[in-house]
Write a protein that holds these residues in place. Structure first.
Motif, PDB file in Angstrom:
ATOM      1  N   LEU A 256      -2.131  -6.037  43.514  1.00 53.18           N
ATOM      2  CA  LEU A 256      -2.746  -6.414  42.240  1.00 53.18           C
ATOM      3  C   LEU A 256      -2.992  -5.208  41.344  1.00 53.18           C
ATOM      4  N   ARG A 257      -3.027  -4.027  41.918  1.00 54.36           N
ATOM      5  CA  ARG A 257      -3.208  -2.778  41.173  1.00 54.36           C
ATOM      6  C   ARG A 257      -2.072  -1.836  41.559  1.00 54.36           C
ATOM      7  N   PRO A 258      -0.857  -2.141  41.198  1.00 55.20           N
ATOM      8  CA  PRO A 258       0.304  -1.384  41.707  1.00 55.20           C
ATOM      9  C   PRO A 258       0.328   0.046  41.184  1.00 55.20           C
ATOM     10  N   GLU A 259       0.882   0.917  42.012  1.00 55.30           N
ATOM     11  CA  GLU A 259       1.110   2.296  41.594  1.00 55.30           C
ATOM     12  C   GLU A 259       2.386   2.791  42.249  1.00 55.30           C
ATOM     13  N   LEU A 260       3.102   3.624  41.534  1.00 50.76           N
ATOM     14  CA  LEU A 260       4.322   4.222  42.069  1.00 50.76           C
ATOM     15  C   LEU A 260       3.944   5.505  42.804  1.00 50.76           C
ATOM     16  N   PHE A 261       4.367   5.596  44.046  1.00 51.64           N
ATOM     17  CA  PHE A 261       4.039   6.764  44.858  1.00 51.64           C
ATOM     18  C   PHE A 261       5.279   7.179  45.637  1.00 51.64           C
ATOM     19  N   THR A 262       5.314   8.440  46.024  1.00 53.79           N
ATOM     20  CA  THR A 262       6.382   8.935  46.888  1.00 53.79           C
ATOM     21  C   THR A 262       5.747   9.584  48.107  1.00 53.79           C
ATOM     22  N   LEU A 263       6.201   9.189  49.282  1.00 49.86           N
ATOM     23  CA  LEU A 263       5.621   9.694  50.524  1.00 49.86           C
ATOM     24  C   LEU A 263       6.524  10.714  51.211  1.00 49.86           C
ATOM     25  N   MET A 264       7.686  10.994  50.622  1.00 51.12           N
ATOM     26  CA  MET A 264       8.574  12.015  51.164  1.00 51.12           C
ATOM     27  C   MET A 264       8.213  13.375  50.577  1.00 51.12           C
ATOM     28  N   SER A 265       8.291  14.398  51.398  1.00 48.52           N
ATOM     29  CA  SER A 265       8.013  15.760  50.954  1.00 48.52           C
ATOM     30  C   SER A 265       8.634  16.704  51.971  1.00 48.52           C
TER      31      SER A 265
ATOM     32  N   ASP B 112      14.534  11.361  44.847  1.00 47.69           N
ATOM     33  CA  ASP B 112      13.124  10.990  44.888  1.00 47.69           C
ATOM     34  C   ASP B 112      13.044   9.470  44.969  1.00 47.69           C
ATOM     35  N   TYR B 113      12.183   8.990  45.857  1.00 48.63           N
ATOM     36  CA  TYR B 113      12.001   7.547  46.029  1.00 48.63           C
ATOM     37  C   TYR B 113      10.563   7.186  45.633  1.00 48.63           C
ATOM     38  N   TRP B 114      10.408   6.565  44.472  1.00 50.53           N
ATOM     39  CA  TRP B 114       9.092   6.140  43.997  1.00 50.53           C
ATOM     40  C   TRP B 114       8.928   4.655  44.317  1.00 50.53           C
ATOM     41  N   THR B 115       7.879   4.339  45.080  1.00 54.81           N
ATOM     42  CA  THR B 115       7.715   2.997  45.629  1.00 54.81           C
ATOM     43  C   THR B 115       6.421   2.362  45.141  1.00 54.81           C
ATOM     44  N   ALA B 116       6.438   1.045  44.963  1.00 54.32           N
ATOM     45  CA  ALA B 116       5.228   0.273  44.682  1.00 54.32           C
ATOM     46  C   ALA B 116       5.300  -1.039  45.444  1.00 54.32           C
ATOM     47  N   MET B 117       4.198  -1.423  46.077  1.00 58.05           N
ATOM     48  CA  MET B 117       4.131  -2.702  46.766  1.00 58.05           C
ATOM     49  C   MET B 117       3.855  -3.805  45.750  1.00 58.05           C
ATOM     50  N   ILE B 118       4.476  -4.959  45.938  1.00 55.48           N
ATOM     51  CA  ILE B 118       4.368  -6.048  44.966  1.00 55.48           C
ATOM     52  C   ILE B 118       4.173  -7.382  45.667  1.00 55.48           C
ATOM     53  N   ASP B 119       3.739  -8.364  44.907  1.00 50.92           N
ATOM     54  CA  ASP B 119       3.677  -9.758  45.321  1.00 50.92           C
ATOM     55  C   ASP B 119       4.778 -10.489  44.554  1.00 50.92           C
ATOM     56  N   PRO B 120       5.711 -11.161  45.237  1.00 53.15           N
ATOM     57  CA  PRO B 120       6.823 -11.791  44.519  1.00 53.15           C
ATOM     58  C   PRO B 120       6.391 -12.900  43.567  1.00 53.15           C
ATOM     59  N   ASN B 121       5.146 -13.359  43.669  1.00 52.74           N
ATOM     60  CA  ASN B 121       4.659 -14.407  42.783  1.00 52.74           C
ATOM     61  C   ASN B 121       3.968 -13.855  41.538  1.00 52.74           C
ATOM     62  N   GLU B 122       3.888 -12.530  41.433  1.00 51.37           N
ATOM     63  CA  GLU B 122       3.314 -11.885  40.259  1.00 51.37           C
ATOM     64  C   GLU B 122       4.432 -11.368  39.349  1.00 51.37           C
ATOM     65  N   THR B 123       4.047 -10.958  38.145  1.00 49.56           N
ATOM     66  CA  THR B 123       4.980 -10.354  37.193  1.00 49.56           C
ATOM     67  C   THR B 123       4.523  -8.925  36.909  1.00 49.56           C
ATOM     68  N   TYR B 124       5.474  -7.993  36.917  1.00 50.89           N
ATOM     69  CA  TYR B 124       5.157  -6.579  36.723  1.00 50.89           C
ATOM     70  C   TYR B 124       6.013  -6.004  35.595  1.00 50.89           C
ATOM     71  N   ARG B 125       5.512  -4.931  35.006  1.00 55.65           N
ATOM     72  CA  ARG B 125       6.230  -4.198  33.955  1.00 55.65           C
ATOM     73  C   ARG B 125       6.352  -2.746  34.381  1.00 55.65           C
ATOM     74  N   ILE B 126       7.583  -2.220  34.388  1.00 53.34           N
ATOM     75  CA  ILE B 126       7.832  -0.800  34.659  1.00 53.34           C
ATOM     76  C   ILE B 126       8.359  -0.184  33.365  1.00 53.34           C
ATOM     77  N   HIS B 127       7.762   0.919  32.956  1.00 49.51           N
ATOM     78  CA  HIS B 127       8.171   1.532  31.691  1.00 49.51           C
ATOM     79  C   HIS B 127       8.008   3.043  31.787  1.00 49.51           C
ATOM     80  N   GLY B 128       8.589   3.750  30.811  1.00 41.97           N
ATOM     81  CA  GLY B 128       8.494   5.200  30.793  1.00 41.97           C
ATOM     82  C   GLY B 128       9.667   5.816  30.068  1.00 41.97           C
ATOM     83  N   ASN B 129      10.057   7.008  30.527  1.00 38.99           N
ATOM     84  CA  ASN B 129      11.184   7.732  29.939  1.00 38.99           C
ATOM     85  C   ASN B 129      12.071   8.217  31.078  1.00 38.99           C
ATOM     86  N   ARG B 130      13.382   8.049  30.955  1.00 39.20           N
ATOM     87  CA  ARG B 130      14.285   8.334  32.076  1.00 39.20           C
ATOM     88  C   ARG B 130      14.548   9.823  32.275  1.00 39.20           C
TER      89      ARG B 130
END
Length: 701
Positions: free
Chosen positions: A408-417, A430-448
């Motif tokens: 419900l409070r997603p965040e992108l994190f990377t656990l590799m180092s 780099d692998y940036w991961t966020a856990m999600i609920d398939p019944n929710e809707t999420y928005r990912i945005h930024g600059n590539r």
């Protein structure tokens, strides 16, 4: 007043123990099944998966590996699974302790034997006193089997030393080093030992002491579920699929297909698979007699509680209106009213504490098994790295399973180092991961940014290979504006928007960022948010939830160890054979991204000063080559050149690239083995214009 505890009386029609009823919980088709990984004990489940029998019944099945019987039953009781592969030694005590568990058909006749090493000096069961016997876990079915065989011969079980080692793959190094004299093995496990150059000779056969022996009546597998699931609409289709699997196993026409399944699922060598399959065809009846059930209850109780077999009786005179349901009749035991009142206020916390304690024990057992197995594997350097790898993996799984589960409070994190890496980490990725609920809707945005490649994918639970990825979108000019800004959505219904389409099995999103020259590139800026009303305050920690997450952590350690050992055993059999992974078994557990192709193998400098590997590079977005240790961790890349990519290759005149492992500093395209004599090589090719091909390998003496 007297308290009526949960002591089960098993009741069924036509002498058939089964929980194939219906009604109650709606059937959404999702079923989690706890299984012994790569074991014939789970054969009907594997057959039902491979032959599409679950699919035919409209079921979406997730297989969850368990290290041993207690862990599988604990996962079932705790709600991690809907049904589990059990054994009399775990199912009967659980029923006697008040758990509302119900068996399912088919039933697995016992498929265990005491097999001895060639130098053990053991020829009969009478030779076992003073010997060391490997079993999956203390108190489980394997130990009970040995104890019963000893009791039938009036041998004191305390004269035998049991060594717990699970999974079976972890027993192989013990046998190779001479640290065990025998092991309790299935026919399939014995074939795997033989294939590793460790011949094991069975000293027990079916019915070794006459018709009363445990080898004649014993059940090795009891598929079991909870009362809640048994009364749901999902129970009947599950039973139909499993009983269809039993029929398929018994059908002589399926011998070759069955042998192939043993090879693919259980690593049984192909030249022994037919022989092993022949031993399985008659082991899976869909019904058993009351007498046989009673013999198994008596066997278990003699080994554990000392209770009478009447405590879990088989009663065919039950209410015939529920012919496939096990009923429970509660017997009385003495208890004062004060004790009852105390228990009524404390029972829930005690139950939670018990769950938490059992889950924590599973975690510590899994870490101990991983560490001790790693310490006995490979060279001294490999052993040290293996123990460190166990700790790194444990830290990752603990953080992932407990701290990173807020959908419900997603965040992108990377656990590799550089200090935490595993499963073929990509130095350039780099692998940036966020856990999600398939019944929710999420928005990912930024600059590539200015990196060569950015893409977002969604993973499915319980899948492997390319089926693991539900959807993938590349963040390119089609998605970005002129300044590189982008916005995508992650949902089951995109409604015309750019993004990732989810299904019910999706559980996370991963942003993959590829680099070629990090210090010359601008990293992307990434954000994720859930769309919808605010979730409110975070809840207090729930002990039942924590116990479930700890169980998953323990399972993750066990599965990772099994996969690592399998990968080592498979690759090391063919040193310096570097091939595309599509031509090799076992890689589906590690990689499933359809935009990538991989080349891999086991490199060895044991009889060489260097190994030269010449690649033909297709047109592609990225091509990189990396070296790894036994545990599929990259070498120390902060101080040494252990990977190269196509921005830094020195090419041959014909456009090919020759990578050198070993040699001396200054050699062209040299990768530093970092004081190792062998390990894993992996080449990643991203978005190739045509399929990659296996390279040419030259060994430099």
């Amino acid at each position: 007043m007297k308290l009526r505890p949960f002591v089960g009386t098993v009741i069924a029609a036509s002498l058939l123990l089964s929980a194939c009823g219906g009604g109650g919980r709606p059937n959404d088709g999702s079923v989690a099944i706890g299984v012994y990984p790569a074991s014939a004990l789970s054969l009907p489940v594997y057959v039902a998966v491979q032959q599409g029998m679950f699919d035919k019944e409209g079921l979406h099945v997730e297989l969850i590996d368990g290290k041993n019987g207690p862990e599988l039953i604990s996962g079932l009781i705790g709600g991690t699974t809907d049904l589990a592969v059990g054994a009399p030694g775990t199912v009967v005590p659980a029923i006697e302790q008040g758990q509302s568990l119900r068996p399912l058909s088919p039933y697995g006749s016992i498929d265990l034997a005491i097999a001895v090493t060639k130098d053990s000096g053991i020829t009969t069961i009478e030779d076992l006193p003073g010997k060391r016997i490997a079993i999956p876990s203390r108190g489980g079915a394997a130990e009970q089997f040995v104890n019963q065989l000893l009791a039938e011969r009036h041998i004191d079980a305390s004269t035998v030393q049991f060594i717990a080692a699970a999974p079976t793959a972890s027993q192989i190094p013990l046998a190779r080093k001479g640290d065990i004299d025998a092991a309790v093995l299935t026919a399939a496990s014995q074939a795997v030992f033989d294939a590793q150059g460790i011949p094991m000779t069975a000293i027990t056969e079916v019915d070794p002491v006459g018709s009363d022996g445990v080898s004649s009546y014993g059940l090795g597998t009891v598929l079991v579920t909870t009362a809640t699931f048994a009364e749901s609409d999902a129970a009947a289709p599950v039973c139909a699929a499993l009983e269809a699997a039993a029929g398929w196993i018994a059908d002589p026409a399926n011998e070759q297909a069955g042998a192939q399944l043993l090879t693919e699922r259980m690593n049984v060598p192909a030249d022994k698979a037919n022989q092993v399959w022949a031993s399985q065809k008659t082991l899976w009846p869909v019904e058993i007699s009351a007498d046989r059930w009673t013999q198994n209850v008596r066997w278990v109780n003699n080994q554990t509680s000392g209770k009478s077999d009447a405590d879990v009786p088989f009663d065919p005179s039950a209410d015939q209106r529920l012919p496939y349901t096990i009923q429970f009749v509660y017997h009385e035991r003495e208890e004062t009213m004060t004790q009852l009142a105390d228990q009524s206020t404390q029972s829930e916390s005690q139950h939670d504490r018990r769950q938490l304690t059992e889950a924590w024990s599973a975690v510590t057992d899994s870490l101990a098994t991983f560490g001790s197995t790693a310490a006995a594997t490979g060279s001294p350097l490999d052993s040290a790295e293996g123990v460190r790898h166990a700790l790194r993996l444990f830290g990752y799984l603990a953080e992932m399973n407990i701290e990173r589960q807020d959908v419900l409070r997603p965040e992108l994190f990377t656990l590799m180092s550089p200090m935490r890496k595993f499963w073929g980490d990509g130095i350039d990725v780099d692998y940036w991961t966020a856990m999600i609920d398939p019944n929710e809707t999420y928005r990912i945005h930024g600059n590539r940014g200015t990196v060569p490649y950015v893409a977002v994918l969604a993973n499915r639970v319980g899948a492997s290979g390319t089926d693991r990825v539900a959807d993938n979108i590349v963040i390119d000019d089609k998605v970005c504006d002129a300044d590189g800004n982008f916005e995508i959505f992650v949902a089951q219904e995109l409604e015309g928007r750019s993004g990732i389409r989810l299904d019910e099995r999706c559980f996370d999103v991963v942003v993959r960022v590829y680099h070629k020259t990090r210090n010359a590139e601008i990293d992307p800026v990434l954000h994720i948010e859930r769309l919808g009303p605010p979730p409110g305050a975070r809840p207090d920690l729930d002990t039942a939830w924590l116990a479930q997450r700890l169980t998953k952590l323990a399972r993750g350690m066990d599965v990772s160890l099994r996969r690592s050992l399998q990968l080592i055993e498979t690759l090391s059999q063919s040193p310096n054979e570097i091939r595309v992974t599509s031509e090799q078994r076992g890689w589906g557990d590690f990689y499933g991204t359809s935009s990538n192709q991989y080349i891999a193998g086991w490199w060895s400098l044991k009889d060489a000063t260097a190994v030269d590997i010449t690649f033909t590079l297709p047109d592609c977005t990225y091509f990189g080559v990396m070296l790894y240790n036994h545990w599929f961790e990259s070498f120390e890349y902060r101080d040494h050149t252990v990977n190269l990519n196509d921005a830094h290759f020195e090419r041959n005149d014909d456009g090919t690239v020759t990578i050198r492992i070993g040699g001396v500093e200054g050699d062209r395209n040299r990768l530093n083995p970092c004081n190792h004599t062998e390990g894993i090589l992996l080449a990643r090719c991203l978005e190739p214009a045509e399929d990659v091909t296996s390279p040419h390998v030259e060994i430099i003496r």
